[in-house]
Design a protein around this motif. Sequence first.
Motif, PDB file in Angstrom:
ATOM      1  N   ASP A 120      -3.735  -0.518  -5.481  1.00 34.91           N
ATOM      2  CA  ASP A 120      -5.181  -0.292  -5.406  1.00 34.91           C
ATOM      3  C   ASP A 120      -5.885  -1.418  -4.671  1.00 34.91           C
ATOM      4  N   LEU A 121      -5.218  -2.554  -4.602  1.00 32.39           N
ATOM      5  CA  LEU A 121      -5.785  -3.730  -3.953  1.00 32.39           C
ATOM      6  C   LEU A 121      -4.632  -4.610  -3.510  1.00 32.39           C
ATOM      7  N   ALA A 154      -6.099  -4.396   5.067  1.00 28.34           N
ATOM      8  CA  ALA A 154      -6.623  -3.700   3.878  1.00 28.34           C
ATOM      9  C   ALA A 154      -7.846  -2.862   4.254  1.00 28.34           C
ATOM     10  N   LEU A 167       0.829  -1.210   0.000  1.00 19.52           N
ATOM     11  CA  LEU A 167       0.000   0.000   0.000  1.00 19.52           C
ATOM     12  C   LEU A 167       0.864   1.261   0.000  1.00 19.52           C
ATOM     13  N   LYS A 190      -9.486  -1.515   1.089  1.00 19.55           N
ATOM     14  CA  LYS A 190      -8.944  -2.018  -0.183  1.00 19.55           C
ATOM     15  C   LYS A 190      -9.372  -3.473  -0.392  1.00 19.55           C
TER      16      LYS A 190
END
Length: 427
Positions: free
Chosen positions: A195-196, A229, A190, A235
């Motif tokens: 983005d994921l 996340a 991150l 995320k």
Amino acid sequence: MTHPTTREARTALRIHGARLVDGTGSPPVDDAVITVDAQGTITYAGPAATEPTTADRPADLRVVDAAGRTVLPGFFDCHVHLAYAHGSPPGRRAELDPVLVTLDTVTRLRQTLDAGVTSARDLGGLSTGFRTAVESGRVVGPRLSTAVRIISHTGGHADVRLPDGTDLSAGMSEIADTADEARLAVRRVLREGADLVKICATGGMGSPYDQPDDEGLLEEEIRAVVDEARRHGGKPVAAHAQGNAGILNALRGGVTSIEHGYGLDERALDLAGEREAFVVPTLSTVYAGIDKETMPDFHYQKKTRWSGITKENIARAIEYGARIALGTDAAVGPHGVNLMELSYLVDLGMDPMAAIVAGTRTSAELLGVADRLGTLTAGRTADLILCDGDPLRDIGVLGDPANVVCVVQDGVVRKDLLPAAGPAGRR
Ligand SMILES: [Zn+2]
């Protein structure tokens, strides 16, 4: 900073005469009209007969006569590896000069867009610089989201180290062996702007010393990844998961999507349904990713052994009504023919309309962008394609990029094989 070479000007668009398949699953509309304003927003999509009359026509309106063609939303490919050449195992990338990798990646971006894919999600190997390059107009390609790296345990599917310790992953691997390390790994990706988060919940096909049925990260580690996340804006987490035990671990751990899902059984389907998880079956790896000539023997043996299992289980997932999004794992199979995946889904029993919805609306839901992309309705962003023929009768027409005669992204015409518009065509 502007990049005039790739930032084509937007003009208002009016497409008429096409058959409209809008991505919602609604019946097709013959003799449809789609209008797009100069900001790239769809202002109307529906029957010509009910098009509202507007007082003034924009001065530089481009009019497209699309009779005999079908207009659809720009497609998504939710599982690509754009930084890798087809048929080249991850280790080979480390042998290449980074400049060549970058230039080849730019070519693959263009090929993917030209295939009708206006949004792509890269699940390992692609730095965020490419996302920025597309956003800023430096290069032309699908709008990108990227996982950057893949989190795997030591010796797991994405640990590409030689016996002497040399890491051949070219920065693609992120190793984690405890729940705490899993959190740290999430923080690292991150930090780079991912983005994921992509994890390995099982072994795989291309890794020499594990099997698709081997389990990857532990359920508690997966839960830690999902929680970390969540703490960063929620995320999504995508799990490479092939064997059923790892699929169940991933689902219980709370992942957003099961990637591949080759071994999933009825219990996994129930759990995925309960958790509203997506399945991205990447059938292209089975239908177009097996080549005895170029694959290492262990890889070829595993793929052929799993091919029948995959078809059986994914056919059941389709029949069950699993939440299926479109992904190809391009790099394992060829780049630039992403929409062949639709034919494979149909081959396993999916209705052509449902396959189109999987590649448009459902994929937009997986990426969290369904409020602006994935369907053709007024107010949405104008990502659309025109294809020759009728994909509802023959889904295969979409798989050949030559039939995708026009690609519009964010209101900008990116690919245009339409007959040149004469003075009458450009009013
Ligand atoms: Zn993959």
